[in-house]
Design a protein around this motif. Sequence first.
Motif, mmCIF file in Angstrom:
data_model
loop_
_atom_site.group_PDB
_atom_site.id
_atom_site.type_symbol
_atom_site.label_atom_id
_atom_site.label_comp_id
_atom_site.label_asym_id
_atom_site.label_seq_id
_atom_site.Cartn_x
_atom_site.Cartn_y
_atom_site.Cartn_z
ATOM 1 N N LEU A 123 0.835 -1.215 0.125
ATOM 2 C CA LEU A 123 -0.163 -0.090 -0.068
ATOM 3 C C LEU A 123 0.802 1.283 0.041
ATOM 4 O O LEU A 123 1.914 1.399 0.752
ATOM 5 N N GLY A 124 0.595 2.327 -0.749
ATOM 6 C CA GLY A 124 1.139 3.482 -0.869
ATOM 7 C C GLY A 124 0.079 4.506 -1.357
ATOM 8 O O GLY A 124 -0.686 4.360 -1.651
ATOM 9 N N TYR A 125 0.387 5.723 -0.342
ATOM 10 C CA TYR A 125 -0.566 6.867 -0.256
ATOM 11 C C TYR A 125 0.378 8.093 -0.032
ATOM 12 O O TYR A 125 1.369 8.119 0.586
ATOM 13 N N GLY A 126 -0.346 9.125 -0.534
ATOM 14 C CA GLY A 126 0.145 10.616 0.052
ATOM 15 C C GLY A 126 -0.601 11.642 -0.879
ATOM 16 O O GLY A 126 -1.738 11.455 -1.349
ATOM 17 N N LEU A 127 0.165 12.677 -1.138
ATOM 18 C CA LEU A 127 -0.038 13.896 -1.812
ATOM 19 C C LEU A 127 0.966 14.504 -2.712
ATOM 20 O O LEU A 127 1.962 14.063 -2.323
ATOM 21 N N GLY A 128 0.467 15.151 -3.548
ATOM 22 C CA GLY A 128 1.522 15.734 -4.439
ATOM 23 C C GLY A 128 1.064 17.049 -5.044
ATOM 24 O O GLY A 128 -0.161 17.248 -5.194
ATOM 25 N N ILE A 129 1.867 17.364 -6.193
ATOM 26 C CA ILE A 129 1.409 18.352 -7.243
ATOM 27 C C ILE A 129 2.268 18.302 -8.625
ATOM 28 O O ILE A 129 3.536 17.586 -8.500
ATOM 29 N N ASP A 130 1.462 18.157 -9.615
ATOM 30 C CA ASP A 130 2.021 17.791 -10.989
ATOM 31 C C ASP A 130 2.212 19.036 -11.967
ATOM 32 O O ASP A 130 1.015 19.929 -11.651
ATOM 33 N N MET A 131 2.954 19.215 -12.670
ATOM 34 C CA MET A 131 3.175 20.293 -13.507
ATOM 35 C C MET A 131 3.347 19.643 -14.918
ATOM 36 O O MET A 131 3.963 18.963 -15.300
ATOM 37 N N VAL A 132 2.261 20.186 -15.821
ATOM 38 C CA VAL A 132 2.061 19.727 -17.182
ATOM 39 C C VAL A 132 2.456 20.937 -18.040
ATOM 40 O O VAL A 132 1.770 22.116 -17.913
ATOM 41 N N THR A 133 3.627 20.547 -18.945
ATOM 42 C CA THR A 133 3.919 21.776 -19.807
ATOM 43 C C THR A 133 4.175 21.355 -21.221
ATOM 44 O O THR A 133 4.055 20.158 -21.504
ATOM 45 N N PHE A 134 4.832 22.077 -21.931
ATOM 46 C CA PHE A 134 4.756 21.926 -23.423
ATOM 47 C C PHE A 134 5.932 20.643 -23.817
ATOM 48 O O PHE A 134 6.506 20.452 -22.944
ATOM 49 N N TYR A 135 5.704 20.210 -24.871
ATOM 50 C CA TYR A 135 6.509 19.011 -25.402
ATOM 51 C C TYR A 135 6.258 17.849 -24.510
ATOM 52 O O TYR A 135 7.218 16.968 -24.151
ATOM 53 N N ASP A 136 5.074 17.667 -24.005
ATOM 54 C CA ASP A 136 4.615 16.318 -23.372
ATOM 55 C C ASP A 136 5.376 16.220 -22.064
ATOM 56 O O ASP A 136 5.591 15.086 -21.666
ATOM 57 N N LYS A 137 5.772 17.013 -21.403
ATOM 58 C CA LYS A 137 6.641 16.936 -20.209
ATOM 59 C C LYS A 137 5.505 17.071 -18.875
ATOM 60 O O LYS A 137 4.757 18.067 -18.921
ATOM 61 N N VAL A 138 5.782 16.266 -18.142
ATOM 62 C CA VAL A 138 5.122 16.421 -16.740
ATOM 63 C C VAL A 138 6.233 16.110 -15.550
ATOM 64 O O VAL A 138 7.265 15.246 -15.518
ATOM 65 N N LEU A 139 6.060 16.923 -14.707
ATOM 66 C CA LEU A 139 7.095 16.928 -13.600
ATOM 67 C C LEU A 139 6.293 16.693 -12.205
ATOM 68 O O LEU A 139 5.189 17.632 -12.207
ATOM 69 N N SER A 140 6.461 15.703 -11.300
ATOM 70 C CA SER A 140 5.645 15.358 -10.252
ATOM 71 C C SER A 140 6.649 15.559 -9.035
ATOM 72 O O SER A 140 7.780 15.086 -9.213
ATOM 73 N N LEU A 141 6.168 16.066 -7.914
ATOM 74 C CA LEU A 141 6.651 16.124 -6.677
ATOM 75 C C LEU A 141 5.534 15.411 -5.946
ATOM 76 O O LEU A 141 4.502 16.190 -5.450
ATOM 77 N N ASN A 142 5.950 14.675 -4.860
ATOM 78 C CA ASN A 142 4.906 13.757 -4.129
ATOM 79 C C ASN A 142 5.652 13.556 -2.894
ATOM 80 O O ASN A 142 6.841 13.615 -2.658
ATOM 81 N N TYR A 143 4.727 13.413 -1.723
ATOM 82 C CA TYR A 143 5.140 13.102 -0.494
ATOM 83 C C TYR A 143 4.466 11.764 -0.177
ATOM 84 O O TYR A 143 3.069 12.053 -0.211
ATOM 85 N N PHE A 200 9.774 12.359 0.380
ATOM 86 C CA PHE A 200 9.588 13.158 -0.880
ATOM 87 C C PHE A 200 10.211 12.291 -1.884
ATOM 88 O O PHE A 200 11.397 11.680 -2.011
ATOM 89 N N PHE A 201 9.215 12.156 -3.040
ATOM 90 C CA PHE A 201 9.696 11.520 -4.307
ATOM 91 C C PHE A 201 9.386 12.382 -5.539
ATOM 92 O O PHE A 201 8.461 13.241 -5.577
ATOM 93 N N PHE A 202 10.358 12.152 -6.440
ATOM 94 C CA PHE A 202 10.410 12.978 -7.813
ATOM 95 C C PHE A 202 10.070 11.965 -8.808
ATOM 96 O O PHE A 202 10.618 10.998 -9.064
ATOM 97 N N GLN A 203 9.231 12.454 -9.863
ATOM 98 C CA GLN A 203 8.957 11.772 -11.225
ATOM 99 C C GLN A 203 9.103 12.757 -12.137
ATOM 100 O O GLN A 203 8.371 13.570 -12.616
ATOM 101 N N PHE A 204 10.227 12.519 -13.203
ATOM 102 C CA PHE A 204 10.294 13.355 -14.534
ATOM 103 C C PHE A 204 10.176 12.424 -15.691
ATOM 104 O O PHE A 204 10.810 11.509 -15.657
ATOM 105 N N ASN A 205 9.215 12.664 -16.454
ATOM 106 C CA ASN A 205 9.105 11.829 -17.809
ATOM 107 C C ASN A 205 9.894 12.633 -18.963
ATOM 108 O O ASN A 205 9.704 13.074 -19.890
ATOM 109 N N LEU A 206 11.402 12.780 -18.430
ATOM 110 C CA LEU A 206 12.112 13.255 -19.470
ATOM 111 C C LEU A 206 13.194 12.242 -20.222
ATOM 112 O O LEU A 206 14.056 12.707 -20.700
ATOM 113 N N SER A 207 12.724 11.252 -20.182
ATOM 114 C CA SER A 207 13.652 10.136 -20.964
ATOM 115 C C SER A 207 13.622 10.544 -22.311
ATOM 116 O O SER A 207 12.713 11.105 -23.203
ATOM 117 N N LEU A 208 14.714 10.159 -23.175
ATOM 118 C CA LEU A 208 14.928 10.393 -24.752
ATOM 119 C C LEU A 208 14.856 8.971 -25.290
ATOM 120 O O LEU A 208 15.366 8.134 -25.148
#
Length: 471
Positions: free
Chosen positions: A433-453, A463-471
């Motif tokens: 089980l995993g739970y928490g809260l966070g904030i996501d930023m959606v911006t141009f060129y299909d990028k999403v940046l997430s900061l979660n606790y 705190f955990f970070f998720q960046f979909n910045l893979s090439l």
Amino acid sequence: MGIQKVLQVLLLVMVIMAGSVLPLKAFEPEPVLQGWLTVQDITIEGNLRTRRKVILSELPFSIGSTVNINELIGQIERGKENLMNTSLFNLVEIEFAYTDRRRIIFNITVKERWYLWAFPIFEQEGRNFSDFLRLNDGSYFNYGLYVKHDNFRGRRETLRLRMVTGYKKEFRFDYQKPGLNQQSGWGINFNWLWNDQVSYTTQNDKQVFLKTLGSRLLTKSDVEASYYYRHNLDHHHRVFLGYENVDAADTLMVSNPGFLSGGQNRSETLELGYQYTYDRRDSKVYPLSGQYFDVEFARRGFGVMSEYTGFFQLSATASYQRPLLNRLYSNTRGFMSAIDTGEAPYYFRTGLGYQDFLNGFEFYVIDGSSYGGVQNKLLYELIPRRNKTLQWIPLEQFSQFHYAFYLKLHFDAGYVLNDNRLPGNRMANTLLLGYGLGIDMVTFYDKVLSLNYSFNNFAEHGFFFQFNLSL
């Protein structure tokens, strides 16, 4: 009486006389348009690179087809969503006009993205950014050259060349020609990888690495050919055939004799599979409404190139997104994977943490033959999408900027089945089980940046970070 007054009186008399002569129906209001409209023409502007047929293939209507007047706005929104989901455009607008009571024309205006990328690479190595921060000792970096041509030849083809060194040495070449509406496509990719640092086992549900001072531990080369077919916009089929050659050093095999099948240093594997995808989401990047379903069935290893007979693998993913109230959305995603053997060689390991993960378990890999999970999110649109024009950037492909922010509550649950769990690995065969809260930023060129606790049911949090910045 002045001449102006005389003219006004004469004009009034003429109008009254005309009203007494003309039939009454000439002054009736235009009837409300009903029924079906025929698409007379579709014009496109702004597609400097993109072929016209690529844009037309994403529309739910075509020249000569009919559109129900009651569904017109929905069809336009569907067309905009499909075009934005191609990742070819920064902006799409669709306007329409009636040529008469039964015919309509559409005008589509697009603003294309930047398609040709060539730049040096400096990136972290790791399953996710949080795990990279945990592991980082200064050696988990790659650097090299990356060349990518999206929308190659204006036909939505992708051409990719990647050459890196550092933590790993890698050469990758990809060419993908997607299936357009009612058409087929194909693709091929080739990868070569050289490593002097390799994850060779799992302890305490975390990867353990073996490192040499520049000596080879593992080399891998693979090639895959794919055939695509798409119909009715939403249904995608893919058949793929691949070959993989893995060569492990003696040092690696001594550390884990089960790294490859039969304790052998070399593995040659054929792979054959089929994938079906149904995608009816408003956005493939950050969906707020719609449904998605994907299922893949593959055979990895046939005992042809080597003695290893391999295994069957079935994996599936489904998601459902919908608005609840004003600016409030729910998102549910389920996934599963299963192989028909209790244990595969470590190189072919499956489990949570590799492709799929649970929030709160970013540091972990939970090995097992089968696993599944559900991820739930409740989203609040903190800042709706805002489009900005950055005047100081001369290139239109980059000056058209957008962003949106979402607050979220998340709750994940999962389970991994492992009949051969290694001592010290405690998370398999246990409800996760995993739970928490966070904030996501959606911006141009299909990028999403997430900061979660996030928290998990092993009394861990952070705190955990998720960046979909893979090439």
